[in-house]
Write an enzyme that holds these catalytic residues in place. Structure first.
Site, short mmCIF file in Angstrom:
data_model
loop_
_atom_site.label_atom_id
_atom_site.label_comp_id
_atom_site.label_asym_id
_atom_site.label_seq_id
_atom_site.Cartn_x
_atom_site.Cartn_y
_atom_site.Cartn_z
CG ASP A 9 -1.59 1.22 1.54
OD1 ASP A 9 -2.22 1.75 0.62
OD2 ASP A 9 -1.54 1.71 2.69
CG ASP A 11 -1.67 7.65 0.67
OD1 ASP A 11 -0.59 8.15 0.34
OD2 ASP A 11 -2.74 7.91 0.11
N GLY A 46 -7.50 4.30 2.72
CA GLY A 46 -7.69 3.25 1.71
C GLY A 46 -8.98 3.40 0.89
CB ILE A 47 -12.08 5.19 1.58
CG1 ILE A 47 -12.21 4.23 2.77
CG2 ILE A 47 -13.43 5.47 0.95
CD1 ILE A 47 -12.80 2.90 2.45
NE ARG A 49 -8.92 12.77 -5.37
CZ ARG A 49 -8.30 13.04 -6.51
NH1 ARG A 49 -8.84 13.88 -7.38
NH2 ARG A 49 -7.15 12.49 -6.80
CB SER A 118 -3.45 7.66 -3.91
OG SER A 118 -3.17 9.00 -4.23
CG ASN A 120 -2.77 12.94 -6.01
OD1 ASN A 120 -2.57 13.74 -6.92
ND2 ASN A 120 -3.87 12.97 -5.26
CG ASP A 172 -1.96 2.49 6.48
OD1 ASP A 172 -2.28 2.13 5.33
OD2 ASP A 172 -2.24 3.62 6.94
#
Ligand code: B16
Ligand code: MG
Length: 231
Positions: A9, A11, A46-47, A49, A118, A120, A172
């Site tokens: 993962d 973030d 993890g969700i 935007r 993400s 990004n 996380d």
């Protein structure tokens, strides 16, 4: 059975951007009169935007009052703040233990993947100086269901050419652990609050290739023991 790939993962595992997401969402939420705290932020990990915005609106009792057009505007504004905040990231923002782990995995020819929802993610990897370190990054643009759906982890396995049963996923967030488990990979959780992780570590500093290999061997020893005992 051999460990073929480790899928990360982004973030919260490779770098800590959860607080930056929180600051950006807090600013947007306050503009429409909603107060959010770190506890709400925990549920956004993890969700995607748009799903995050939906949860914030629900928390503020405003989900019926904000239409799709305004939601898209709010999400775009949040992202603009977030991208501004991302300018503070640099190679020193990589979480402890991650850079040596990536080097060890490459040295042992274990494939390395990224499963971040993400949009990004490429920008973040560039800022961290890690863009070349992943053999395959699943593209969040092509994913229709965010975690806890396994879609992004399955896309990473497919891109790496490895069956999920030969992979470990590291997360996380609870939604992420649930996604890894649903994809039938072994799950490693970072943090103390996660449920159902096959291995739970307090911090990324505890990660190493040796630790992952011994976890893998223990887990597969247990599994083959159960098969022999007919359980
Ligand atoms: P963006 P991960 C997730 O990344 C974050 O945990 C989550 O909080 C965020 O809403 C989501 O990415 C979408 O991010 O707005 O940048 O597209 O944990 O899957 O790496
Ligand atoms: Mg995360």
């Amino acid at each position: 059975m051999k460990l073929q790939a480790v899928i990360f993962d982004l973030d919260g595992v490779v770098t800590d951007t959860a607080h930056l997401h929180f600051l950006a969402w807090q600013r947007i939420a306050s503009e429409i009169g909603i107060v959010i705290d770190e506890q709400i932020n925990e549920q956004l990990k993890g969700i995607s935007r748009m799903d995050s915005l939906e949860r914030i609106l629900r928390h503020g009792g405003m989900e019926q009052r904000i239409g799709q057009q305004q939601r898209l505007q709010l999400a775009a504004q949040k992202n603009a703040f977030y991208v501004e905040l991302l300018q503070q990231l640099h190679p020193g923002s990589v979480l402890p233990g991650i850079a040596p782990l990536l080097a060890e995995l490459h040295a042992k020819h274990i494939r390395v993947g990224l499963a971040s929802v993400s949009l990004n993610a490429p920008r973040i990897l560039n800022a961290l100086g890690l863009a070349g370190q992943f053999d395959f990054c699943a593209d969040a643009n092509t994913i229709s269901r965010s975690k806890p759906d396994p879609e992004i982890f399955l896309a990473a396995c497919e891109g790496l050419g490895c069956a999920p049963a030969n992979c470990i996923g590291i997360e996380d967030a609870q939604a992420g652990i649930d996604a890894i488990n649903a994809s039938h990979m072994l799950s490693v959780g970072i943090g103390s609050q996660l449920k159902h992780a096959d291995l739970l570590l307090a911090s990324t500093a505890e990660l190493s290739e040796l630790c992952l290999q011994s976890f893998w061997l223990t887990k597969h020893g247990e599994l083959s023991g159960r098969v022999k005992e007919g359980k």
